[in-house]
Every structure is written in C-alpha cells, then in structure tokens.
Write a protein that holds these residues in place. Sequence first.
Motif, PDB file in Angstrom:
ATOM      1  N   THR A  13       5.170 -81.531  42.342  1.00 13.46           N
ATOM      2  CA  THR A  13       4.704 -82.101  43.619  1.00 13.46           C
ATOM      3  C   THR A  13       3.524 -82.832  44.010  1.00 13.46           C
ATOM      4  O   THR A  13       3.577 -83.745  44.767  1.00 13.46           O
ATOM      5  CB  THR A  13       4.525 -80.807  44.948  1.00 13.46           C
ATOM      6  OG1 THR A  13       3.619 -79.964  44.202  1.00 13.46           O
ATOM      7  CG2 THR A  13       6.250 -80.032  44.934  1.00 13.46           C
ATOM      8  N   ARG A  14       2.829 -82.802  42.929  1.00 16.62           N
ATOM      9  CA  ARG A  14       1.389 -83.456  43.042  1.00 16.62           C
ATOM     10  C   ARG A  14       1.830 -84.977  42.797  1.00 16.62           C
ATOM     11  O   ARG A  14       1.124 -85.936  43.491  1.00 16.62           O
ATOM     12  CB  ARG A  14       0.356 -82.995  41.944  1.00 16.62           C
ATOM     13  CG  ARG A  14       0.229 -81.785  42.483  1.00 16.62           C
ATOM     14  CD  ARG A  14      -1.476 -81.512  42.263  1.00 16.62           C
ATOM     15  NE  ARG A  14      -1.881 -80.295  42.487  1.00 16.62           N
ATOM     16  CZ  ARG A  14      -2.995 -79.634  42.183  1.00 16.62           C
ATOM     17  NH1 ARG A  14      -3.852 -80.306  41.353  1.00 16.62           N
ATOM     18  NH2 ARG A  14      -3.266 -78.650  42.624  1.00 16.62           N
ATOM     19  N   VAL A  15       2.861 -85.487  41.871  1.00 17.33           N
ATOM     20  CA  VAL A  15       3.182 -86.656  41.718  1.00 17.33           C
ATOM     21  C   VAL A  15       3.790 -87.218  42.986  1.00 17.33           C
ATOM     22  O   VAL A  15       3.377 -88.333  43.565  1.00 17.33           O
ATOM     23  CB  VAL A  15       4.217 -86.553  40.635  1.00 17.33           C
ATOM     24  CG1 VAL A  15       4.856 -88.367  40.573  1.00 17.33           C
ATOM     25  CG2 VAL A  15       3.695 -86.111  39.447  1.00 17.33           C
ATOM     26  N   VAL A  16       4.682 -86.380  43.947  1.00 23.69           N
ATOM     27  CA  VAL A  16       4.911 -86.788  45.084  1.00 23.69           C
ATOM     28  C   VAL A  16       4.041 -87.179  46.168  1.00 23.69           C
ATOM     29  O   VAL A  16       4.239 -88.100  46.752  1.00 23.69           O
ATOM     30  CB  VAL A  16       5.907 -85.644  45.742  1.00 23.69           C
ATOM     31  CG1 VAL A  16       6.748 -86.097  47.023  1.00 23.69           C
ATOM     32  CG2 VAL A  16       7.187 -85.430  44.729  1.00 23.69           C
ATOM     33  N   LEU A  17       3.057 -86.082  46.115  1.00 23.73           N
ATOM     34  CA  LEU A  17       1.837 -86.499  47.161  1.00 23.73           C
ATOM     35  C   LEU A  17       1.047 -87.572  46.679  1.00 23.73           C
ATOM     36  O   LEU A  17       0.566 -88.436  47.610  1.00 23.73           O
ATOM     37  CB  LEU A  17       0.925 -85.233  47.050  1.00 23.73           C
ATOM     38  CG  LEU A  17       1.393 -83.794  47.780  1.00 23.73           C
ATOM     39  CD1 LEU A  17       0.453 -82.720  47.624  1.00 23.73           C
ATOM     40  CD2 LEU A  17       1.633 -83.952  49.288  1.00 23.73           C
ATOM     41  N   ASP A  18       1.003 -87.942  45.476  1.00 24.40           N
ATOM     42  CA  ASP A  18       0.282 -89.121  45.053  1.00 24.40           C
ATOM     43  C   ASP A  18       1.152 -90.245  45.621  1.00 24.40           C
ATOM     44  O   ASP A  18       0.508 -91.057  46.024  1.00 24.40           O
ATOM     45  CB  ASP A  18       0.246 -89.266  43.483  1.00 24.40           C
ATOM     46  CG  ASP A  18      -1.167 -88.522  42.934  1.00 24.40           C
ATOM     47  OD1 ASP A  18      -1.752 -87.970  43.720  1.00 24.40           O
ATOM     48  OD2 ASP A  18      -0.862 -88.356  41.727  1.00 24.40           O
ATOM     49  N   ARG A  19       2.353 -90.136  45.418  1.00 23.84           N
ATOM     50  CA  ARG A  19       3.207 -91.375  45.832  1.00 23.84           C
ATOM     51  C   ARG A  19       3.057 -91.734  47.583  1.00 23.84           C
ATOM     52  O   ARG A  19       2.926 -92.784  47.865  1.00 23.84           O
ATOM     53  CB  ARG A  19       4.614 -91.233  45.541  1.00 23.84           C
ATOM     54  CG  ARG A  19       5.658 -92.140  46.109  1.00 23.84           C
ATOM     55  CD  ARG A  19       5.506 -93.573  45.427  1.00 23.84           C
ATOM     56  NE  ARG A  19       5.466 -93.688  44.156  1.00 23.84           N
ATOM     57  CZ  ARG A  19       4.607 -94.381  43.719  1.00 23.84           C
ATOM     58  NH1 ARG A  19       3.670 -94.808  44.045  1.00 23.84           N
ATOM     59  NH2 ARG A  19       4.578 -93.979  42.050  1.00 23.84           N
ATOM     60  N   ILE A  20       3.368 -90.608  48.206  1.00 20.01           N
ATOM     61  CA  ILE A  20       3.583 -90.653  49.650  1.00 20.01           C
ATOM     62  C   ILE A  20       1.845 -90.768  50.246  1.00 20.01           C
ATOM     63  O   ILE A  20       1.784 -91.303  51.303  1.00 20.01           O
ATOM     64  CB  ILE A  20       4.048 -89.477  50.345  1.00 20.01           C
ATOM     65  CG1 ILE A  20       3.536 -88.285  50.129  1.00 20.01           C
ATOM     66  CG2 ILE A  20       5.586 -89.722  49.953  1.00 20.01           C
ATOM     67  CD1 ILE A  20       4.402 -87.112  50.955  1.00 20.01           C
ATOM     68  N   GLY A  21       0.952 -90.540  49.357  1.00 21.26           N
ATOM     69  CA  GLY A  21      -0.498 -90.540  49.720  1.00 21.26           C
ATOM     70  C   GLY A  21      -0.986 -92.132  49.679  1.00 21.26           C
ATOM     71  O   GLY A  21      -2.102 -92.152  50.070  1.00 21.26           O
ATOM     72  N   ASP A  22      -0.573 -92.739  48.663  1.00 20.00           N
ATOM     73  CA  ASP A  22      -0.715 -94.035  48.387  1.00 20.00           C
ATOM     74  C   ASP A  22      -0.694 -95.169  49.513  1.00 20.00           C
ATOM     75  O   ASP A  22       0.345 -95.114  50.130  1.00 20.00           O
ATOM     76  CB  ASP A  22      -0.092 -94.653  47.150  1.00 20.00           C
ATOM     77  CG  ASP A  22      -0.409 -95.892  46.616  1.00 20.00           C
ATOM     78  OD1 ASP A  22      -1.457 -96.105  46.227  1.00 20.00           O
ATOM     79  OD2 ASP A  22       0.499 -96.814  47.119  1.00 20.00           O
TER      80      ASP A  22
END
Length: 116
Positions: A13-22
């Motif tokens: 989920t951290r990868v997902v947060l990185d994507r949508i937080g970019d």
Amino acid sequence: MDTGDVFDPNCPTRVVLDRIGDKWSVLVLLSLIGGPMRFTQLRARMGGVTPKVLTQTLRAMEQDGLVTREVFAEVPPRVEYTLTDLGRSLHEPISAVAAWAERNVAEILRYREKSA
C-alpha cells in the motif's frame, strides 16, 4: 490480500500511496476527470511538467490500472489517455485534497514566512 496496512513498511500500500500522493499523478487525475485528453493537452493543462516526467507518470499510472492509453490508427497517430474505473474512483478524495490545498494555501504560506 484484500486489504493492506499502510503502517506496515513491507506492505505494498505504500507504493499505492506514493503513486496517488505524487503531484504529477494528482494533476493527471484531476485533468482527466472531464474526459479523455491527448498528451499535449495534458501537458498544457498541467503546466510545468516536462515531457519526460509526464511520459513516466502516464506509464506508471497505466501500469497501476488508473489510466488507459488508446492509439487511434490515423495519420499522424492520435493517442488519448482516459481514466479507468479505478482511476475515476479517486475523483472524490483527490478533488477534496485539491480543494483543501486551494482553500488553505494562503494560510500555509503565511506560516512558512513566519518560520523563515
């Protein structure tokens, strides 16, 4: 795995947060809410993004299932980007964050000036 744990450093989920937080991903999502756009339209709408960074962002978002890329057999070829259902599901939360940022930017800048 149906759900994740964002506080687990090994959870994807951290990868997902990185994507949508970019910031560029957020701007792509907000730009495509109104419908399909071509690369040059996206770049003009977003402002300040280099072609290389926009290409990388769109490829990553496509890989994550947030955006589709459609190539039309025309001369010259036409390519359009569209949000998937998964990408559209981010409309409400991302729009809320963007609206919050627009409402509070002046106050945040005042705090930054005070601490500088």
